[in-house]
Motif scaffolding. Structure first.
Motif, PDB file in Angstrom:
ATOM      1  N   GLU A 251      66.910  23.731  25.310  1.00 54.19           N
ATOM      2  CA  GLU A 251      66.075  24.889  25.034  1.00 54.19           C
ATOM      3  C   GLU A 251      65.896  24.910  23.521  1.00 54.19           C
ATOM      4  O   GLU A 251      66.875  24.902  22.768  1.00 54.19           O
ATOM      5  N   VAL A 252      64.655  24.908  23.065  1.00 47.53           N
ATOM      6  CA  VAL A 252      64.380  24.846  21.635  1.00 47.53           C
ATOM      7  C   VAL A 252      65.125  25.967  20.917  1.00 47.53           C
ATOM      8  O   VAL A 252      65.127  27.122  21.355  1.00 47.53           O
ATOM      9  N   GLY A 253      65.805  25.610  19.833  1.00 41.84           N
ATOM     10  CA  GLY A 253      66.489  26.605  19.024  1.00 41.84           C
ATOM     11  C   GLY A 253      67.890  26.953  19.488  1.00 41.84           C
ATOM     12  O   GLY A 253      68.593  27.704  18.809  1.00 41.84           O
ATOM     13  N   ARG A 254      68.309  26.387  20.613  1.00 40.07           N
ATOM     14  CA  ARG A 254      69.623  26.717  21.153  1.00 40.07           C
ATOM     15  C   ARG A 254      70.544  25.512  21.091  1.00 40.07           C
ATOM     16  O   ARG A 254      70.106  24.381  21.259  1.00 40.07           O
ATOM     17  N   GLY A 255      71.834  25.761  20.873  1.00 38.32           N
ATOM     18  CA  GLY A 255      72.809  24.695  20.789  1.00 38.32           C
ATOM     19  C   GLY A 255      73.288  24.235  22.155  1.00 38.32           C
ATOM     20  O   GLY A 255      72.672  24.525  23.193  1.00 38.32           O
ATOM     21  N   GLU A 256      74.398  23.501  22.147  1.00 41.94           N
ATOM     22  CA  GLU A 256      74.953  22.983  23.394  1.00 41.94           C
ATOM     23  C   GLU A 256      75.346  24.117  24.329  1.00 41.94           C
ATOM     24  O   GLU A 256      75.723  25.210  23.905  1.00 41.94           O
ATOM     25  N   ALA A 257      75.265  23.830  25.617  1.00 41.50           N
ATOM     26  CA  ALA A 257      75.592  24.835  26.634  1.00 41.50           C
ATOM     27  C   ALA A 257      76.250  24.135  27.814  1.00 41.50           C
ATOM     28  O   ALA A 257      76.280  22.903  27.902  1.00 41.50           O
ATOM     29  N   ILE A 258      76.793  24.907  28.703  1.00 38.61           N
ATOM     30  CA  ILE A 258      77.249  24.386  29.994  1.00 38.61           C
ATOM     31  C   ILE A 258      76.502  25.110  31.098  1.00 38.61           C
ATOM     32  O   ILE A 258      76.084  26.259  30.937  1.00 38.61           O
ATOM     33  N   ARG A 259      76.320  24.401  32.207  1.00 38.91           N
ATOM     34  CA  ARG A 259      75.553  24.928  33.343  1.00 38.91           C
ATOM     35  C   ARG A 259      76.381  24.771  34.607  1.00 38.91           C
ATOM     36  O   ARG A 259      76.984  23.720  34.849  1.00 38.91           O
ATOM     37  N   PHE A 260      76.384  25.800  35.438  1.00 38.71           N
ATOM     38  CA  PHE A 260      77.125  25.774  36.690  1.00 38.71           C
ATOM     39  C   PHE A 260      76.470  26.756  37.650  1.00 38.71           C
ATOM     40  O   PHE A 260      75.599  27.541  37.260  1.00 38.71           O
ATOM     41  N   LEU A 261      76.883  26.702  38.902  1.00 40.71           N
ATOM     42  CA  LEU A 261      76.415  27.671  39.882  1.00 40.71           C
ATOM     43  C   LEU A 261      77.499  28.711  40.106  1.00 40.71           C
ATOM     44  O   LEU A 261      78.680  28.380  40.247  1.00 40.71           O
ATOM     45  N   LEU A 262      77.095  29.966  40.122  1.00 44.44           N
ATOM     46  CA  LEU A 262      78.023  31.072  40.343  1.00 44.44           C
ATOM     47  C   LEU A 262      78.769  30.866  41.658  1.00 44.44           C
ATOM     48  O   LEU A 262      78.142  30.825  42.726  1.00 44.44           O
ATOM     49  N   PRO A 263      80.078  30.715  41.628  1.00 47.72           N
ATOM     50  CA  PRO A 263      80.825  30.551  42.879  1.00 47.72           C
ATOM     51  C   PRO A 263      80.551  31.721  43.838  1.00 47.72           C
ATOM     52  O   PRO A 263      80.652  32.877  43.467  1.00 47.72           O
ATOM     53  N   GLY A 264      80.175  31.360  45.040  1.00 43.30           N
ATOM     54  CA  GLY A 264      79.819  32.370  46.033  1.00 43.30           C
ATOM     55  C   GLY A 264      78.338  32.661  46.049  1.00 43.30           C
ATOM     56  O   GLY A 264      77.689  32.598  47.086  1.00 43.30           O
TER      57      GLY A 264
ATOM     58  N   ASP B 152      81.831  22.453  39.681  1.00 41.71           N
ATOM     59  CA  ASP B 152      80.989  21.387  39.135  1.00 41.71           C
ATOM     60  C   ASP B 152      80.215  21.939  37.943  1.00 41.71           C
ATOM     61  O   ASP B 152      79.477  22.924  38.082  1.00 41.71           O
ATOM     62  N   VAL B 153      80.381  21.333  36.778  1.00 41.04           N
ATOM     63  CA  VAL B 153      79.787  21.839  35.543  1.00 41.04           C
ATOM     64  C   VAL B 153      78.954  20.737  34.897  1.00 41.04           C
ATOM     65  O   VAL B 153      79.358  19.579  34.856  1.00 41.04           O
ATOM     66  N   ARG B 154      77.788  21.105  34.376  1.00 41.51           N
ATOM     67  CA  ARG B 154      76.932  20.186  33.639  1.00 41.51           C
ATOM     68  C   ARG B 154      76.945  20.549  32.153  1.00 41.51           C
ATOM     69  O   ARG B 154      76.921  21.723  31.798  1.00 41.51           O
ATOM     70  N   HIS B 155      76.956  19.528  31.289  1.00 43.55           N
ATOM     71  CA  HIS B 155      76.729  19.748  29.864  1.00 43.55           C
ATOM     72  C   HIS B 155      75.217  19.800  29.629  1.00 43.55           C
ATOM     73  O   HIS B 155      74.472  18.976  30.156  1.00 43.55           O
ATOM     74  N   VAL B 156      74.759  20.771  28.838  1.00 45.47           N
ATOM     75  CA  VAL B 156      73.351  20.888  28.456  1.00 45.47           C
ATOM     76  C   VAL B 156      73.273  20.597  26.962  1.00 45.47           C
ATOM     77  O   VAL B 156      73.920  21.279  26.162  1.00 45.47           O
ATOM     78  N   THR B 157      72.506  19.598  26.588  1.00 47.36           N
ATOM     79  CA  THR B 157      72.478  19.157  25.197  1.00 47.36           C
ATOM     80  C   THR B 157      71.795  20.185  24.302  1.00 47.36           C
ATOM     81  O   THR B 157      70.937  20.957  24.750  1.00 47.36           O
ATOM     82  N   ALA B 158      72.183  20.182  23.034  1.00 42.88           N
ATOM     83  CA  ALA B 158      71.530  21.027  22.040  1.00 42.88           C
ATOM     84  C   ALA B 158      70.050  20.679  21.981  1.00 42.88           C
ATOM     85  O   ALA B 158      69.668  19.516  21.996  1.00 42.88           O
TER      86      ALA B 158
ATOM     87  N   ALA C 165      66.730  28.047  40.781  1.00 43.90           N
ATOM     88  CA  ALA C 165      66.963  26.611  40.783  1.00 43.90           C
ATOM     89  C   ALA C 165      68.389  26.306  41.216  1.00 43.90           C
ATOM     90  O   ALA C 165      69.228  27.204  41.362  1.00 43.90           O
ATOM     91  N   GLY C 166      68.678  25.017  41.403  1.00 40.88           N
ATOM     92  CA  GLY C 166      70.021  24.579  41.752  1.00 40.88           C
ATOM     93  C   GLY C 166      70.814  24.175  40.517  1.00 40.88           C
ATOM     94  O   GLY C 166      70.453  24.503  39.381  1.00 40.88           O
ATOM     95  N   LEU C 167      71.885  23.439  40.750  1.00 43.44           N
ATOM     96  CA  LEU C 167      72.735  23.008  39.644  1.00 43.44           C
ATOM     97  C   LEU C 167      71.949  22.133  38.673  1.00 43.44           C
ATOM     98  O   LEU C 167      72.065  22.279  37.454  1.00 43.44           O
ATOM     99  N   ASP C 168      71.153  21.214  39.198  1.00 45.20           N
ATOM    100  CA  ASP C 168      70.208  20.472  38.380  1.00 45.20           C
ATOM    101  C   ASP C 168      68.878  21.197  38.476  1.00 45.20           C
ATOM    102  O   ASP C 168      68.448  21.581  39.568  1.00 45.20           O
ATOM    103  N   VAL C 169      68.206  21.393  37.354  1.00 46.87           N
ATOM    104  CA  VAL C 169      67.049  22.277  37.308  1.00 46.87           C
ATOM    105  C   VAL C 169      65.982  21.889  38.317  1.00 46.87           C
ATOM    106  O   VAL C 169      65.335  22.744  38.916  1.00 46.87           O
ATOM    107  N   ASP C 170      65.802  20.598  38.570  1.00 47.68           N
ATOM    108  CA  ASP C 170      64.756  20.157  39.485  1.00 47.68           C
ATOM    109  C   ASP C 170      65.176  20.210  40.947  1.00 47.68           C
ATOM    110  O   ASP C 170      64.376  19.947  41.838  1.00 47.68           O
TER     111      ASP C 170
END
Length: 344
Positions: free
Chosen positions: A107-120, A98-104, A330-335
């Motif tokens: 985080e101030v000054g940073r571009g697009e990213a992806i977020r996931f939980l380390l399997p295991g 399960d992967v989340r897109h993180v918009t540019a 945190a979890g997959l979603d920051v909150d």
């Protein structure tokens, strides 16, 4: 002679990129990292502060976020090319992660990213490439072109590595995934007799460093735990100067100063008084330059040398040690709580 077709290695990781620490006392955390460590604040926005060391030209490696609960919101790795963010996304989705897109700008000054939980391990990881490279204000600008600003405070240069822990039964999956999916090399490892393929602790990197991330089996049996983030100092003497100053300020010291046998760097483990999260000041060590450098394996009889070559050995009594304590993420979603989402 016809030109050879270009070789594409696929998506790769470049280095440890940063950490976002939630702190109930942002002002005290800022005092610690800005005024004592000497890190530059590059931006402050909506209850968050962005900081970098004096030899980091990118926008930030540390985010301090004001929130009620102290926890690590994000651990980030920078990829090698702009397209690698999306290539890793597609690879992970294909693998059922399960992967989340993180918009540019999330985080101030940073571009697009992806977020996931380390399997295991279930640790929150973000991969990014694009990040701004702001010029320091004239008042702290250095005449040394290799420095983004003048050296201040304790002289933190840059982020060095992240250290996380997983439940013992999840170590094989989590550590193996870091190697197989992200291409990390096991530089050194502690192993127990009869089970050498599943290390108790593994130090992994994708470059000449000892580690971009280390992962160990948690002694409390909990999964998705954070042990520390490390920032580098220029030399061993700086670590001794740091402990002298921090003692005078009543900053909690968990272990050190001493020299690790593993990696051979000088260490000092302290606590951010705003979040109570552990930070290592780290200096020295040796590089891994040979492409076929074998993993250095530490067996049980040599664990003491590996942990501390010289200096006081850290307290490892579960009833009294502050060094063994781990912190929440945190979890997959920051909150979301760290145990609310399980990947793959």
């Amino acid at each position: 002679m016809a030109p050879r077709p270009a070789y594409d290695p696929g998506p790769t990781i470049s280095h440890a990129g940063g950490v976002n620490i939630g702190t109930p006392d942002l002002e005290k955390s800022l005092w610690f990292f800005r005024d004592i460590f000497g890190m530059e604040v590059t931006a402050e926005d909506d209850g968050a502060a962005y900081l970098r060391g004096y030899q980091e030209h990118v926008h930030h490696s540390l985010v301090l976020t004001r929130q009620d609960e102290a926890k690590v919101n994000t651990m980030s790795l920078r990829v090698s090319r702009p397209q690698d963010v999306e290539l890793f996304h597609d690879q992970f989705v294909e693998d059922g992660i399960d992967v989340r897109h993180v918009t540019a700008g999330a985080e101030v000054g940073r571009g697009e990213a992806i977020r996931f939980l380390l399997p295991g391990g279930e640790h929150p990881i973000e991969l990014f490439y694009d990040i701004e490279r702001p010029t320091a204000p004239e008042g702290i600008r250095s005449k040394l072109h290799g420095n983004s600003s003048r050296r201040r405070g304790l002289g933190v240069q840059r982020i060095d590595h992240l250290n996380v822990q997983a439940a013992p039964e999840m170590m094989a999956e989590a550590e193996g995934w870091l190697r197989s999916a992200l291409g990390m090399k096991r530089r050194e490892a502690m192993v127990l007799p009869g089970n050498p393929d599943v290390p108790m602790v593994s130090w992994l990197s994708v470059n000449s460093k000892m580690h971009d991330i280390a992962i160990g089996a948690s002694m409390n049996g909990k999964n998705s735990q954070f042990h520390h983030v490390a920032f580098s100092l220029e030399n061993l003497h700086d670590v001794l100067t740091a402990v002298d100053k921090l003692r005078d300020l009543d900053i909690q010291i968990d272990a050190g100063p001493g020299k690790h046998g593993i990696g051979q760097a000088m260490y000092l483990y302290v606590r951010d008084p705003g979040s109570n999260y552990r930070v290592e000041l780290y200096s020295g060590g040796y590089p891994f330059v040979d492409p076929d450098h074998p993993t250095q394996v530490w067996e049980q009889q040599d664990f003491g040398y590996g942990m501390t070559w010289y200096g006081d050995f850290p307290d490892v009594d579960p009833d009294s040690s502050t060094y063994l304590e781990t912190m929440d993420v945190a979890g997959l979603d920051v909150d979301a709580p760290s145990d609310s989402v399980i990947t793959a």
